[in-house]
Design a protein around this motif. Structure first.
Motif, short mmCIF file in Angstrom:
data_model
loop_
_atom_site.label_atom_id
_atom_site.label_comp_id
_atom_site.label_asym_id
_atom_site.label_seq_id
_atom_site.Cartn_x
_atom_site.Cartn_y
_atom_site.Cartn_z
N ALA A 120 0.84 -1.20 0.00
CA ALA A 120 0.00 0.00 0.00
C ALA A 120 0.87 1.25 0.00
O ALA A 120 0.55 2.25 -0.66
N GLY A 121 1.99 1.22 0.74
CA GLY A 121 2.89 2.36 0.76
C GLY A 121 3.41 2.70 -0.62
O GLY A 121 3.49 3.87 -1.00
N PHE A 122 3.78 1.66 -1.40
CA PHE A 122 4.24 1.90 -2.78
C PHE A 122 3.11 2.39 -3.66
O PHE A 122 3.30 3.30 -4.48
N PHE A 123 1.91 1.82 -3.50
CA PHE A 123 0.80 2.20 -4.37
C PHE A 123 0.30 3.60 -4.05
O PHE A 123 -0.07 4.36 -4.96
N PHE A 124 0.27 3.95 -2.77
CA PHE A 124 -0.27 5.24 -2.35
C PHE A 124 0.83 6.31 -2.22
O PHE A 124 0.59 7.35 -1.60
N ILE A 125 1.99 6.07 -2.80
CA ILE A 125 3.12 6.98 -2.62
C ILE A 125 2.81 8.39 -3.11
O ILE A 125 3.29 9.37 -2.53
N ASP A 126 1.99 8.51 -4.16
CA ASP A 126 1.64 9.85 -4.65
C ASP A 126 0.90 10.65 -3.57
O ASP A 126 1.15 11.84 -3.38
N GLY A 127 -0.03 9.96 -2.89
CA GLY A 127 -0.78 10.63 -1.83
C GLY A 127 0.11 10.99 -0.65
O GLY A 127 -0.04 12.06 -0.05
N LEU A 128 1.05 10.11 -0.31
CA LEU A 128 1.96 10.39 0.80
C LEU A 128 2.86 11.57 0.46
O LEU A 128 3.15 12.41 1.33
N ASP A 129 3.30 11.65 -0.79
CA ASP A 129 4.10 12.82 -1.22
C ASP A 129 3.28 14.10 -1.13
O ASP A 129 3.79 15.16 -0.73
N ALA A 130 1.98 14.01 -1.50
CA ALA A 130 1.11 15.19 -1.42
C ALA A 130 0.96 15.64 0.03
O ALA A 130 0.93 16.84 0.32
N LEU A 131 0.88 14.68 0.96
CA LEU A 131 0.78 15.03 2.37
C LEU A 131 2.05 15.74 2.85
O LEU A 131 1.98 16.76 3.54
N LEU A 132 3.21 15.18 2.49
CA LEU A 132 4.47 15.79 2.92
C LEU A 132 4.61 17.21 2.37
O LEU A 132 5.13 18.10 3.06
N THR A 133 4.14 17.42 1.15
CA THR A 133 4.18 18.76 0.56
C THR A 133 3.23 19.70 1.29
O THR A 133 3.58 20.85 1.60
N ALA A 134 2.02 19.23 1.56
CA ALA A 134 1.03 20.07 2.24
C ALA A 134 1.48 20.42 3.65
O ALA A 134 1.23 21.54 4.12
N TRP A 135 2.17 19.51 4.31
CA TRP A 135 2.60 19.76 5.69
C TRP A 135 3.68 20.84 5.78
O TRP A 135 4.00 21.29 6.89
N GLN A 136 4.23 21.25 4.65
CA GLN A 136 5.19 22.35 4.66
C GLN A 136 4.50 23.71 4.78
O GLN A 136 5.15 24.71 5.09
N LYS A 137 3.18 23.73 4.54
CA LYS A 137 2.43 24.98 4.63
C LYS A 137 2.01 25.24 6.07
O LYS A 137 1.72 24.30 6.82
N PRO A 138 1.96 26.50 6.48
CA PRO A 138 1.57 26.79 7.88
C PRO A 138 0.21 26.23 8.26
O PRO A 138 0.01 25.80 9.39
#
Length: 534
Positions: free
Chosen positions: A32-50
């Motif tokens: 699941a981690g490999f399949f959902f990697i796009d979503g996990l990357d989106a989360l890491l990007t969003a978490w950079q915002k205040p």
């Protein structure tokens, strides 16, 4: 010998803690981690915002909430026939994530990840027990970035409320102030709504905190509801107080004091103040609670025994549903890795700089209007065109504006319903109408027709969203078409088109509408060159 039999033959060894059930669970999770990697990357990007910097804490809090809830249900290690419900949920999450991956919209994949977590819990514990763990799974939603349409509409409404309430506080303290839309005029300083409302970035973590309050609180359901929905008004109130205090400082000590105060008060002060108010509200609710108890007991903050709950994971079984979940996730991950990368399709178009200066009998007046850097940064368009058209016998000019986006998954079109109030305009009347027969197009042509006013000035506005040749009035529908187009054709481009004209004092609304209808019929045939259709 079966896998589950192998586990029972070593009840006192390591396999009593790490059995085949854990093996298949790990396989399903890694796949699941490999399949959902796009979503996990989106989360890491969003978490950079205040606004979403609290995101990394949410899984930890959800995990603790899960362990606490696990204490309430006895150990039931035996076989269960109701695990296939979880497998069905997991497959639904897989389908949802596939749509996001095909459309290249990573946020959809992130949303599907939450659904997958719920599914794997149901597979692990069965429906009878697992259905009770929806609160920690639902809490994971607070780590997700909101869809852009919802975020901008929500933030705009809350910003306006904060600004109006802050100005009201200042007026109570006899501070001279004037509010024009989202502009707070203090005489010596004008605060834009973005500055006045940045404290609202704490709304999301406080919403998460109030959710945990509501789940843990021991009391009537309406008490829980009050604690849950109180986060938004508490945050808006505190931000209004910040605006008011800032206004007082400007009046008494000068503008230079405001910057230092803003940096200090925008930090953890607002967050801690909101949390203290939330605790105070919970304490106040105890007076209405039929069960007399202290605040600590009412919130059930006891963490004893959580370690023992972790050990209960040894009862995860290598059930047919768990093995099927692992195999399906592994096949999905491997299949996706073997597929060729699906690039975004770029539609051919001409730049708006080539837009004709004459449309029908209408002639462009002056050069194209250049938006200010702040508006351009907020608009985030890849190309835009803003001009004024007139003709000799017209009672008023007509403004034409269009913004085009080559990839709307990173933000995209902003509805005028969001932008106009911020500029001080009030939407007096708005309706969605179908003008297909009027323009004579093959596809439906839906627009928004509105009257806006600012003081005694009134204007009529037409606007619609262009989505691969579709003329769409509702911004949410445009986003749904964006997902569909991304899946079917790989295109994520789109645009907004807006026509505006002044309603002069000596004419009726129908006169202004006729003027917009006339230029609309002339403009529409020119658009496909600059806004590609199907």
């Amino acid at each position: 010998m079966s896998m589950t039999q192998g586990v029972r033959e070593h009840p006192n060894g390591l396999m009593s803690y790490l059995g085949w059930g854990h093996f298949w669970l790990v396989v399903a999770t890694l796949a699941a981690g490999f399949f959902f990697i796009d979503g996990l990357d989106a989360l890491l990007t969003a978490w950079q915002k205040p606004e979403y910097s609290h995101g990394p804490l949410i899984p930890i809090l959800s995990g603790l909430l899960f362990l606490r809830q696990l204490k309430e249900y006895p150990v039931d290690p035996g076989p269960k026939r109701d695990r296939w419900v979880g497998f069905t949920v997991l497959v639904a999450a897989l389908v949802f994530a596939t749509m996001g991956k095909l459309s290249n919209i990573s946020d959809i994949v992130a949303y599907a990840t939450i659904l997958w977590v719920g599914g794997i819990l149901l597979v692990s514990f069965g429906w009878k027990t697992g259905k009770h763990f929806w609160p920690p799974v639902l809490h994971l939603v607070y780590m997700l970035p909101l869809p852009g349409v919802i975020y901008y509409k929500l933030s705009t409404v809350l910003q306006l409320i904060s600004s109006e309430l802050g100005v009201w506080f200042l007026q109570l303290m006899n501070v001279p102030v004037f509010l024009d839309g989202n502009i707070i005029d203090l005489g010596v300083l004008k605060l834009h709504v973005a500055e006045a409302c940045s404290g609202l970035r704490y709304l999301f973590p406080i919403l998460s905190f109030s959710y945990i309050f509501a789940v843990l609180y021991r009391g009537p359901m309406w008490h829980k509801a009050v604690l849950l929905i109180s986060a938004a008004p508490i945050t808006v109130f505190m931000n209004s107080v910040r605006i008011a205090v800032g206004g007082v400082l400007v009046q008494k000590y000068g503008v230079e004091w405001l910057e230092g105060f803003t940096h200090f008060f925008e930090g953890w002060v607002i967050f801690l103040a909101c949390i203290l108010i939330l605790f105070g509200l919970a304490r106040l609710m105890l007076f209405l609670n039929p069960q007399k108890m202290g605040l600590i007991d009412a919130l059930d903050l006891d963490t004893d025994g959580l370690g023992a709950q972790v050990k209960r994971l040894r009862y995860v079984r290598a059930s047919p549903a768990m093995i099927s979940a692992a195999v399906v996730m592994l096949c999905a991950a491997l299949t996706w890795q073997m597929l060729p990368q699906r690039d975004i399709v770029r539609a051919e178009r001409d730049s708006f700089s080539l837009f004709p200066r004459t449309v029908g009998e209408w002639q462009q007046v002056g050069p194209p209007q250049i938006l200010s850097p702040d508006i351009t940064r907020e608009l985030q368009a890849d190309d835009y065109h803003s001009v004024i058209f007139s003709k000799p016998d017209a009672d008023a000019t007509v403004g034409f504006f269009s913004a085009w986006y080559k990839d709307q998954s990173k933000g995209g079109v902003h509805s005028p319903e969001i932008c106009l109030p911020g500029a001080g305009w009030e939407i007096a009347w708005l309706e969605r109408v179908d003008i297909t027969a009027q323009v004579g197009t093959d596809m439906p042509f839906n627009i928004n027709r509105a009257i806006i006013q600012k003081g005694e000035t009134r204007m009529m506005v037409y606007y619609w969203f262009e989505q691969k040749g579709r003329k769409v009035a509702w911004d949410f529908a445009a986003k749904l078409y964006l997902v569909a187009d991304g899946v079917t054709s790989g295109r994520k481009d789109g645009a907004i088109v807006r026509l505006t004209t002044l309603i002069t004092p000596d004419e009726t609304d129908a006169d202004a509408e006729a003027r917009l209808n006339e230029i609309l019929n002339d403009v529409v045939p020119k658009l496909p060159r600059f806004i590609p259709g199907a």
